[in-house]
Design an enzyme around this catalytic site. Structure first.
Site, short mmCIF file in Angstrom:
data_model
loop_
_atom_site.label_atom_id
_atom_site.label_comp_id
_atom_site.label_asym_id
_atom_site.label_seq_id
_atom_site.Cartn_x
_atom_site.Cartn_y
_atom_site.Cartn_z
N THR A 193 1.00 9.46 -2.45
CA THR A 193 0.87 8.87 -0.88
C THR A 193 1.58 9.89 -0.12
O THR A 193 2.61 10.46 -0.45
CB THR A 193 1.33 7.58 -0.83
OG1 THR A 193 1.17 7.18 0.28
CG2 THR A 193 2.93 7.38 -1.26
N GLU A 338 2.12 2.15 -3.21
CA GLU A 338 3.57 1.88 -3.80
C GLU A 338 3.47 0.33 -4.56
O GLU A 338 4.26 0.00 -5.32
CB GLU A 338 4.78 2.06 -3.11
CG GLU A 338 5.23 3.36 -2.60
CD GLU A 338 4.22 3.69 -1.30
OE1 GLU A 338 4.78 4.58 -0.59
OE2 GLU A 338 3.26 3.05 -1.03
N LYS A 447 -4.37 5.77 10.81
CA LYS A 447 -5.29 5.32 9.68
C LYS A 447 -6.88 5.39 10.28
O LYS A 447 -7.12 4.85 11.09
CB LYS A 447 -4.79 3.97 9.25
CG LYS A 447 -5.44 3.40 8.14
CD LYS A 447 -4.90 2.11 7.54
CE LYS A 447 -3.71 2.58 6.74
NZ LYS A 447 -3.16 1.18 5.76
N TRP A 452 -5.27 7.94 5.45
CA TRP A 452 -4.24 8.13 6.32
C TRP A 452 -4.10 9.72 6.96
O TRP A 452 -4.21 10.55 5.76
CB TRP A 452 -2.84 7.93 5.70
CG TRP A 452 -2.67 6.21 5.38
CD1 TRP A 452 -3.54 5.22 5.75
CD2 TRP A 452 -1.20 5.67 4.94
NE1 TRP A 452 -2.88 4.05 5.53
CE2 TRP A 452 -1.63 4.28 5.16
CE3 TRP A 452 -0.02 6.21 4.64
CZ2 TRP A 452 -0.59 3.34 4.95
CZ3 TRP A 452 0.69 5.45 4.30
CH2 TRP A 452 0.44 3.92 4.39
#
Length: 620
Positions: A193, A338, A447, A452
């Protein structure tokens, strides 16, 4: 005193074992990258996954080694997943929508020894392979007939041992392979990420966390899947395990329909219709394209019962269109890489279900309630808990056995508070019904279409322009992509510049779909007390800004409706939004339904894809 129950390690190989043993004939349908619809079964996937395991062992892959995949949602991709994880190696899903330099950085940080890749993305691998010293093998997800005549990396890759044909490997190896036998805490998957400052961070899932996440998704108030379902996971497998569906569907024996590279409205509708899909999951942009296709074609959705929408805030118009026009329930969901990624879902409680639909809508628009196994809390900046009154804004934190405890290789240092909660970086409220609503992002990512975009990366590159004194990037609303980035520039004294100069400067340095939709020249970029750019103030000043193309269309419609010239502020937004104008008094509200706009350019990662693959269109 210990309980007297049997103990078995919760490893994901048992998921596909179960599917093969008890649902072995259940279909998995794929729109193949080569073109045709291909049909297989869980039994066949199980057999071929074991052959993949033996192939990997033959290539020297050991438990704990990272094996990358750069691929669409297909049955072959699933075979590789279970083949990698079954022998204790780590399946590292690479996101092809990232800029190639980012893909190379991530593959190197992960230490990938091999990469499975679809035909669509082979040019990406060819372009970066000479920057991947740990990669020894590249396996192409295709048959011998579709193998390229020659494959040459863009530069010298001394450790690369050659391009391998996936179907040849499967045919050459036996299906007799022992899976499992290791601790359930063993690493199973790796997904990066990059939503904040600094380098991307790896989230390392364990077999146990993936297994527990699968059980969580099957809860009725989560996805509520069963063997009676036909599931179309439009969300990619490189997005946090396709939101877990790649485990949940075989875990319950549901039929799977894999969309491959084509995710335009017409292609998705074809699969929904011909395969009798009952459940699907995707970001809002995909559903916008589908609904537009249905409107134009007059198509119906007689089989579809539920769609889960996440990755970006779901507009009310989508929820209403599905429910009121097609009798399809929309579940608004929130999660993160996550969190494996299920965090919350806006499934109505018994009490709320009894309200009129219009009174339910405020709750359907929220991100929802956590399922069993997930805990939430709100805290102030001092770490003190805040009440769940729907009014108190706080830092959203999350805890549970499916939540990351630290990042791969220790990136970011300690990420849990004293109670073991992970700070999501979002600001939210929780109401007295338990519904969480994200009100702002502490992180300044943009976003767009479920992907992202790092504002800081763009800022730092743009600041390299010789005329730039300061730069800032924020996201502004877009009717299709949720948000698009715009670049604010304070020029050096005495300098003048054009929007085109800065866009040309960024060309080739960032992914095409990261390219700002506008460049706004401002007299100042405000700083906060600590010397950081005050983006909250910038967003406040820019709250009435409208993107040029949308503003021009809005002005044109206003002129059609009334012969008077549009107000100066509206014209300012349409002609480039210079500083003196954009900080001027608030313009009139734009029309509530912006007209259709041209499609943005395809993502950089698909630059070399064929026409069919370019029709994917799930993100700008």
């Amino acid at each position: 005193m210990q309980g007297l129950m049997q103990h078995g390690a919760l490893t994901v190989d048992k998921i596909i074992d179960h599917a093969a043993l008890w649902h072995g004939g259940r279909e998995v349908v794929t729109r193949s990258v080569e073109g045709p619809i291909v049909r297989t079964t869980y039994g066949a996937i199980h057999d071929r996954a074991k052959r993949v395991s033996n192939a990997l062992l033959g290539l020297g892959i050991k438990p704990g080694d990272r094996v990358g995949t750069l691929a669409w949602n297909t049955a072959r991709h699933m075979e590789a997943w279970y083949g990698i994880m079954g022998v204790g190696a780590v399946c590292h899903t690479l996101n092809p929508r990232l800029f190639p330099e980012q893909i190379a950085w991530i593959a190197n940080h992960a230490g990938d020894r091999a990469i499975f890749v679809d035909l669509t993305f082979l040019p990406i691998i060819a372009g970066v392979l000479h920057h991947l010293p740990t990669v020894e093998h590249v396996v192409l997800f295709t048959d011998r007939a579709h193998m390229p005549a020659d494959f040459k990396p863009a530069g010298e890759a001394p450790n690369f041992k050659g391009l391998l044909c996936y179907e040849d490997l499967v045919a050459e190896h036996s299906a007799d392979c022992a899976w499992g036998g290791f601790d359930e805490g063993t690493a199973a998957g790796l997904c990066y990420t990059s939503g904040t400052t600094g380098d991307p961070k790896g989230v390392l899932y364990s077999h146990r966390s993936n297994f527990l996440h699968t059980l969580i998704t099957l809860q009725p108030d989560v996805m509520g899947l069963s063997q009676k379902d036909v599931i179309l996971p439009v969300v990619p497998m490189f997005h946090a395990n396709a939101w877990g569906v790649a485990f949940s569907a075989p875990g319950t024996g549901a039929k799977m329909v894999m969309p491959g590279a084509k995710m335009d409205g017409a292609s998705i509708y074809e699969l929904l219709d011909t395969e009798g899909v009952t459940f699907s999951a995707a970001v809002p942009t995909v559903w916008q394209m589908l609904l537009q296709h249905l409107k134009e074609s007059g198509g119906k959705l007689p089989n579809l019962r539920k769609v889960v929408i996440g990755g970006a805030a779901c507009p009310e118009v989508i929820i209403r269109a599905f429910q009121e026009d097609y009798d399809v329930e929309v579940v608004h969901a929130w999660g993160m890489t996550e969190t494996s990624p299920v965090g919350t879902l806006s499934v109505m409680t018994d009490e709320l279900e009894k309200l009129p639909y219009d009174q339910q809508m405020p709750y359907r628009l929220k991100q929802g309630r956590p399922p069993l196994g997930v805990e939430l809390k709100l805290t102030d900046d001092a770490g003190q808990r805040l009440p769940h009154d729907g009014k108190s804004f706080g830092n959203l934190k999350i805890r549970g056995p499916i939540i990351a405890a630290e990042y791969f290789r220790g990136a970011g240092g300690r990420i849990l508070d004293d109670e073991g909660f992970f700070d999501t970086g979002d600001v939210a409220t929780i109401d007295d019904h338990g519904f969480m609503q994200i009100t702002d992002r502490a992180k300044d990512v943009v976003k767009s279409g479920g992907e992202w975009i790092s504002s800081i990366d763009i800022e730092n590159i743009a600041l390299g322009h010789p005329k730039a004194a300061m730069t800032a990037v924020i996201g502004v609303p877009h009717p299709k992509w949720d948000e698009r980035p715009i670049l604010l520039v304070k020029l050096k004294d005495g300098e003048t510049a054009t929007k085109e100069e800065f866009l040309e400067f960024l060309q080739g340095k960032i992914a095409k779909w990261w390219m700002p939709d506008d460049v706004v020249f401002v007299d100042e970029i405000p700083l906060g007390a600590t010397g950081k750019i005050d983006k909250k103030l910038i967003r406040q000043r820019m709250k009435n800004y409208v993107l040029p193309g949308l503003a021009a269309a809005t002005v044109a419609r206003a002129e059609e409706a009334a012969p008077e010239p549009p107000p100066p502020a509206a014209l300012a937004a349409a002609d480039g939004a210079q500083a003196a104008r954009i900080y001027a008094p608030e313009p009139e509200e734009p029309l509530s339904e912006p007209p259709p706009i041209p499609e943005p350019e395809v993502v950089e990662a698909l630059a070399h894809a064929d026409a069919d693959a370019e029709a994917e269109g799930a993100t700008p």
